[in-house]
Motif scaffolding. Structure first.
Motif, PDB file in Angstrom:
ATOM      1  N   SER A  20     -11.766   1.213  11.894  1.00 43.32           N
ATOM      2  CA  SER A  20     -11.171   2.539  12.050  1.00 43.32           C
ATOM      3  C   SER A  20      -9.671   2.419  12.291  1.00 43.32           C
ATOM      4  O   SER A  20      -9.186   1.379  12.760  1.00 43.32           O
ATOM      5  N   PRO A  21      -8.912   3.470  11.999  1.00 45.11           N
ATOM      6  CA  PRO A  21      -7.462   3.422  12.245  1.00 45.11           C
ATOM      7  C   PRO A  21      -7.156   3.240  13.733  1.00 45.11           C
ATOM      8  O   PRO A  21      -7.859   3.762  14.590  1.00 45.11           O
ATOM      9  N   GLU A  22      -6.095   2.510  14.003  1.00 45.65           N
ATOM     10  CA  GLU A  22      -5.612   2.325  15.370  1.00 45.65           C
ATOM     11  C   GLU A  22      -4.430   3.271  15.593  1.00 45.65           C
ATOM     12  O   GLU A  22      -3.493   3.270  14.783  1.00 45.65           O
ATOM     13  N   PRO A  23      -4.440   4.092  16.636  1.00 49.67           N
ATOM     14  CA  PRO A  23      -3.365   5.076  16.832  1.00 49.67           C
ATOM     15  C   PRO A  23      -1.964   4.468  16.768  1.00 49.67           C
ATOM     16  O   PRO A  23      -1.067   5.022  16.116  1.00 49.67           O
ATOM     17  N   GLU A  24      -1.774   3.307  17.411  1.00 47.00           N
ATOM     18  CA  GLU A  24      -0.454   2.687  17.392  1.00 47.00           C
ATOM     19  C   GLU A  24      -0.085   2.219  15.983  1.00 47.00           C
ATOM     20  O   GLU A  24       1.053   2.362  15.539  1.00 47.00           O
ATOM     21  N   SER A  78       0.842   5.353  13.758  1.00 48.60           N
ATOM     22  CA  SER A  78       2.201   5.843  14.010  1.00 48.60           C
ATOM     23  C   SER A  78       3.244   4.843  13.514  1.00 48.60           C
ATOM     24  O   SER A  78       4.303   5.230  12.998  1.00 48.60           O
ATOM     25  N   GLY A  79       2.942   3.546  13.627  1.00 53.18           N
ATOM     26  CA  GLY A  79       3.859   2.524  13.114  1.00 53.18           C
ATOM     27  C   GLY A  79       3.987   2.590  11.608  1.00 53.18           C
ATOM     28  O   GLY A  79       5.096   2.483  11.061  1.00 53.18           O
ATOM     29  N   TYR A  80       2.859   2.806  10.925  1.00 49.59           N
ATOM     30  CA  TYR A  80       2.930   2.896   9.464  1.00 49.59           C
ATOM     31  C   TYR A  80       3.648   4.170   9.036  1.00 49.59           C
ATOM     32  O   TYR A  80       4.392   4.168   8.047  1.00 49.59           O
ATOM     33  N   GLU A  81       3.458   5.263   9.773  1.00 55.41           N
ATOM     34  CA  GLU A  81       4.168   6.498   9.443  1.00 55.41           C
ATOM     35  C   GLU A  81       5.680   6.296   9.556  1.00 55.41           C
ATOM     36  O   GLU A  81       6.450   6.809   8.740  1.00 55.41           O
ATOM     37  N   ALA A  82       6.102   5.538  10.567  1.00 58.64           N
ATOM     38  CA  ALA A  82       7.535   5.240  10.698  1.00 58.64           C
ATOM     39  C   ALA A  82       8.013   4.410   9.513  1.00 58.64           C
ATOM     40  O   ALA A  82       9.109   4.626   8.980  1.00 58.64           O
ATOM     41  N   PHE A 112       0.809  -1.226   0.000  1.00 59.99           N
ATOM     42  CA  PHE A 112       0.000   0.000   0.000  1.00 59.99           C
ATOM     43  C   PHE A 112       0.843   1.278   0.000  1.00 59.99           C
ATOM     44  O   PHE A 112       0.282   2.379  -0.039  1.00 59.99           O
ATOM     45  N   ALA A 113       2.168   1.159   0.048  1.00 56.03           N
ATOM     46  CA  ALA A 113       3.007   2.342   0.247  1.00 56.03           C
ATOM     47  C   ALA A 113       2.869   3.386  -0.862  1.00 56.03           C
ATOM     48  O   ALA A 113       2.633   4.567  -0.575  1.00 56.03           O
ATOM     49  N   PRO A 114       3.007   3.038  -2.153  1.00 57.94           N
ATOM     50  CA  PRO A 114       2.840   4.076  -3.179  1.00 57.94           C
ATOM     51  C   PRO A 114       1.438   4.681  -3.177  1.00 57.94           C
ATOM     52  O   PRO A 114       1.263   5.866  -3.450  1.00 57.94           O
ATOM     53  N   LEU A 115       0.435   3.854  -2.848  1.00 57.10           N
ATOM     54  CA  LEU A 115      -0.932   4.361  -2.769  1.00 57.10           C
ATOM     55  C   LEU A 115      -1.056   5.424  -1.689  1.00 57.10           C
ATOM     56  O   LEU A 115      -1.696   6.469  -1.881  1.00 57.10           O
ATOM     57  N   LYS A 116      -0.432   5.178  -0.541  1.00 53.18           N
ATOM     58  CA  LYS A 116      -0.468   6.169   0.540  1.00 53.18           C
ATOM     59  C   LYS A 116       0.192   7.479   0.106  1.00 53.18           C
ATOM     60  O   LYS A 116      -0.328   8.565   0.396  1.00 53.18           O
ATOM     61  N   ILE A 117       1.320   7.375  -0.593  1.00 53.35           N
ATOM     62  CA  ILE A 117       2.021   8.580  -1.041  1.00 53.35           C
ATOM     63  C   ILE A 117       1.101   9.428  -1.924  1.00 53.35           C
ATOM     64  O   ILE A 117       1.014  10.649  -1.786  1.00 53.35           O
ATOM     65  N   GLY A 118       0.385   8.767  -2.848  1.00 51.04           N
ATOM     66  CA  GLY A 118      -0.544   9.492  -3.707  1.00 51.04           C
ATOM     67  C   GLY A 118      -1.740  10.029  -2.964  1.00 51.04           C
ATOM     68  O   GLY A 118      -2.173  11.172  -3.186  1.00 51.04           O
ATOM     69  N   MET A 119      -2.301   9.243  -2.056  1.00 46.60           N
ATOM     70  CA  MET A 119      -3.474   9.683  -1.299  1.00 46.60           C
ATOM     71  C   MET A 119      -3.142  10.846  -0.381  1.00 46.60           C
ATOM     72  O   MET A 119      -3.991  11.718  -0.127  1.00 46.60           O
ATOM     73  N   ASP A 120      -1.913  10.891   0.114  1.00 49.98           N
ATOM     74  CA  ASP A 120      -1.514  12.015   0.975  1.00 49.98           C
ATOM     75  C   ASP A 120      -1.538  13.332   0.204  1.00 49.98           C
ATOM     76  O   ASP A 120      -1.772  14.395   0.790  1.00 49.98           O
ATOM     77  N   ILE A 121      -1.306  13.286  -1.107  1.00 50.38           N
ATOM     78  CA  ILE A 121      -1.403  14.504  -1.916  1.00 50.38           C
ATOM     79  C   ILE A 121      -2.830  15.037  -1.879  1.00 50.38           C
ATOM     80  O   ILE A 121      -3.063  16.238  -1.660  1.00 50.38           O
ATOM     81  N   LEU A 122      -3.798  14.164  -2.093  1.00 53.81           N
ATOM     82  CA  LEU A 122      -5.192  14.594  -2.082  1.00 53.81           C
ATOM     83  C   LEU A 122      -5.602  15.137  -0.721  1.00 53.81           C
ATOM     84  O   LEU A 122      -6.303  16.145  -0.619  1.00 53.81           O
ATOM     85  N   LYS A 123      -5.147  14.449   0.313  1.00 55.73           N
ATOM     86  CA  LYS A 123      -5.554  14.852   1.661  1.00 55.73           C
ATOM     87  C   LYS A 123      -4.848  16.129   2.109  1.00 55.73           C
ATOM     88  O   LYS A 123      -5.490  17.067   2.613  1.00 55.73           O
ATOM     89  N   ASN A 124      -3.540  16.180   1.917  1.00 55.35           N
ATOM     90  CA  ASN A 124      -2.758  17.290   2.463  1.00 55.35           C
ATOM     91  C   ASN A 124      -2.722  18.520   1.560  1.00 55.35           C
ATOM     92  O   ASN A 124      -2.713  19.651   2.054  1.00 55.35           O
ATOM     93  N   LEU A 171      -4.684  -1.190   5.803  1.00 57.25           N
ATOM     94  CA  LEU A 171      -5.044  -0.085   4.915  1.00 57.25           C
ATOM     95  C   LEU A 171      -5.625   1.090   5.695  1.00 57.25           C
ATOM     96  O   LEU A 171      -5.307   2.250   5.406  1.00 57.25           O
ATOM     97  N   ALA A 172      -6.452   0.808   6.693  1.00 59.00           N
ATOM     98  CA  ALA A 172      -7.013   1.884   7.526  1.00 59.00           C
ATOM     99  C   ALA A 172      -5.895   2.630   8.243  1.00 59.00           C
ATOM    100  O   ALA A 172      -5.902   3.870   8.322  1.00 59.00           O
ATOM    101  N   ASN A 173      -4.925   1.903   8.756  1.00 59.25           N
ATOM    102  CA  ASN A 173      -3.799   2.546   9.441  1.00 59.25           C
ATOM    103  C   ASN A 173      -2.927   3.329   8.455  1.00 59.25           C
ATOM    104  O   ASN A 173      -2.453   4.432   8.761  1.00 59.25           O
ATOM    105  N   ALA A 174      -2.711   2.754   7.279  1.00 60.34           N
ATOM    106  CA  ALA A 174      -1.857   3.406   6.289  1.00 60.34           C
ATOM    107  C   ALA A 174      -2.431   4.745   5.859  1.00 60.34           C
ATOM    108  O   ALA A 174      -1.712   5.745   5.747  1.00 60.34           O
ATOM    109  N   LEU A 175      -3.736   4.786   5.606  1.00 57.75           N
ATOM    110  CA  LEU A 175      -4.378   6.002   5.113  1.00 57.75           C
ATOM    111  C   LEU A 175      -4.958   6.857   6.237  1.00 57.75           C
ATOM    112  O   LEU A 175      -5.445   7.961   5.989  1.00 57.75           O
ATOM    113  N   ASN A 176      -4.902   6.319   7.467  1.00 50.55           N
ATOM    114  CA  ASN A 176      -5.482   7.011   8.629  1.00 50.55           C
ATOM    115  C   ASN A 176      -6.935   7.397   8.340  1.00 50.55           C
ATOM    116  O   ASN A 176      -7.381   8.520   8.618  1.00 50.55           O
ATOM    117  N   THR A 177      -7.661   6.426   7.785  1.00 50.47           N
ATOM    118  CA  THR A 177      -9.046   6.630   7.365  1.00 50.47           C
ATOM    119  C   THR A 177      -9.832   5.349   7.627  1.00 50.47           C
ATOM    120  O   THR A 177      -9.329   4.258   7.359  1.00 50.47           O
TER     121      THR A 177
END
Length: 533
Positions: free
Chosen positions: A502-506, A509-513, A408-420, A446-452
């Motif tokens: 729903s996203p899990e806080p831990e 943060s783990g996926y962000e790392a 899911f990593a490249p997908l997150k990079i692209g989705m962060d553009i739309l969100k941010n 996926l929920a953790n990766a996209l924080n959605t």
């Protein structure tokens, strides 16, 4: 419907057929007018890398379709003791984009160039600059213009270009048309007019490299149709091509052919504005139906449409589950050496469930799932790569988690553009695909990766062939008074079954790392592309 009612529906021809040609499987489903699947068939295939091109042969296209249909016919005969002779409506969908170019006599001029090819960078860049509209490398117009820039001899002989779905539809019906969702990956479309943008057509024709050719771009593109519009009927030749046993009658209504992104939106009921869906497989893409235009042009965000013509922001990644499948096959071979025969479902479930015990950041492990190039991270070619430091927590759980994270990593990079960058928000984000057959694990990642929050619907498992069958039923409803959005809400998804995580806080943060490590390590992947021939 009970067995007798279903048998009567089959005899009367009150059934619809959906066919989808995916990247790893061709699938066909037969549904009744209440959208219940009563028979299905499939054919496994894979793209081939030949002479520097990712391709499929057209001979295998028809072998796969014919085998899938034969399985449906046999299924109908076995279950309902009825020969399948009449189908009221048929729809075809397939992987979007790519390049199929034909001469006046219908001859294929060059082998099918699929979405997976990263060979049109110069053309995509030039067209994006000219149009001030993002033209991805996958799009048909990018492939055509690159062929022009390369001075390929076949270009002068082109009289028709289309997608895979458009090709199959043409052979079944004789109609050179495309559904607007698939067409929007061929050439930019206009939401207001429901067809290709006239200003861009004129700009393309006037390009210095294009002007010498004997055709105008508008003459060689398929006609654009919206969902529900008339797209022809099954011809006698088409019926014989579909059913090699000769039982199927001609005359079925043909729905506008669509891309797999469009059928993914349909089978997750994500065609209304401010809804969105994510489809994962060999590739993956997210589709966010926009309620307002984007403020800027982004090279990592495609603007396509729903099957009814609403604008969609699409994040497409070329690589998702293929590397996971490769590693799973390795574990299967190991199990076989131990005398253990693991069915595919149990194999994946066993591997995915162990990821529940992984460290939130996957223990410092790093993976790049690139079997082919990846546009979002600017990788021109694929080199699957697994990396770890000597002190990384190299456990099976972390290893599997790293595979899921990387998918899911490249997908997150692209989705962060739309969100941010654009502040895009959705009312719902629904996921579908094989990674979600094992409950919870992939969905939570996926929920953790996209924080959605991510929803998985029971109907999403039916896949794009079912979504295309739904579009076929919609086409034959024919009243034109009910929008596709209302048709899905009021007729198809009357009692949806779903589960939302729903996203899990831990986990977030783990996926962000992980993603920071992933982006920092991209030069390593780039070096692998350059160094390993």
């Amino acid at each position: 419907m009970n067995l007798i009612e279903t048998s009567q529906a089959i005899q009367q021809g009150n059934v619809s057929l959906g066919i989808e040609l995916g990247s790893t499987r061709i699938k066909a489903v037969l549904v009744t007018d209440d959208f219940e699947t009563i028979a299905s068939g499939g054919y496994v295939w894979e793209n081939k890398f030949e002479n520097g091109i990712w391709t499929y042969s057209l001979e295998e296209v028809w072998e796969g379709i014919q085998r899938s249909y034969a399985q449906i016919a046999a299924d109908v005969q076995g279950k309902y003791h009825t020969t399948l002779t009449k189908i009221s409506a048929i729809g075809v969908s397939a992987m979007m984009h790519g390049y199929l170019a034909f001469a006046e006599n219908g001859e294929l001029l060059v082998p099918f160039r699929t979405w997976r090819n990263n060979i049109t960078e110069q053309a995509a860049d030039e067209l994006t600059e000219r149009f001030q509209f993002n033209i991805p490398q996958r799009w048909s117009i990018a492939h055509l213009y690159q062929a022009i820039l390369n001075q390929e001899p076949h270009v002068k002989d082109i009289r028709f270009i289309t997608t895979l779905a458009g090709y199959v539809h043409w052979k079944l019906s004789g109609e050179k048309v495309l559904g607007i969702g698939d067409a929007s990956g061929v050439f930019p479309v206009d939401e207001e007019t429901g067809t290709y943008r006239e200003d861009f057509l004129d700009t393309f024709d006037q390009l210095e490299n294009v002007a010498p050719y004997p055709w105008h771009i508008s003459e060689i593109l398929p006609k654009v149709l919206k969902a529900g519009e008339y797209a022809g009927t099954l011809t006698p030749e088409g019926a014989a091509l579909l059913d090699v046993n000769g039982n199927l009658q001609a005359g079925s209504l043909m729905a506008p052919p669509e891309g797999d992104a469009g059928t993914g939106m349909v089978c997750t009921n994500s065609v209304r504005k401010r809804t969105g869906n994510i489809s994962v497989g060999t590739s993956a893409f997210s589709m966010i139906v926009l309620d307002q235009p984007l403020e800027k042009v982004y090279r990592d965000i495609d603007i396509v449409t729903t099957p009814s013509g609403a604008p969609v922001a699409m994040v497409h990644i070329n690589n998702c589950s293929s590397d996971i499948n490769a590693w799973a096959n390795l574990f299967k071979q190991f199990a076989e050496r131990l005398g253990v025969d693991l069915p595919a479902d149990r194999l994946y479930e066993t591997l995915f469930l162990v990821a529940a015990k992984a460290d939130p950041d996957a223990g410092g492990l790093l993976n790049y799932s690139y079997l082919s190039g990846e546009n979002i991270t600017k990788m021109p070619a694929g080199r699957p790569l697994f990396v770890r430091k000597p002190d990384s927590a190299f456990t099976l759980a972390n290893f599997v988690q790293a595979q899921l994270y990387a998918a899911f990593a490249p997908l997150k990079i692209g989705m962060d553009i739309l969100k941010n960058e654009e502040g895009i928000k959705t009312d719902v984000l629904i996921a579908q695909g094989g990674l979600f057959k094992t409950p919870v694990i992939g969905q939570q990642v996926l929920a953790n990766a996209l924080n959605t929050p991510i929803t998985v619907m029971s109907t999403a498992g039916e896949g794009g062939a079912w979504g295309m069958a739904v579009l076929a039923v919609y086409a034959k409803s024919g009243n034109g008074k009910q929008s596709l959005e209302d048709f899905l809400d009021q007729n198809v998804f009357t009692h949806p079954e779903s589960m939302t995580l729903s996203p899990e806080p831990e986990g977030v943060s783990g996926y962000e790392a992980f993603i920071k490590r992933y982006e920092a390590g991209l030069p390593v992947e780039s070096m692998a592309v350059k160094s390993i021939g």
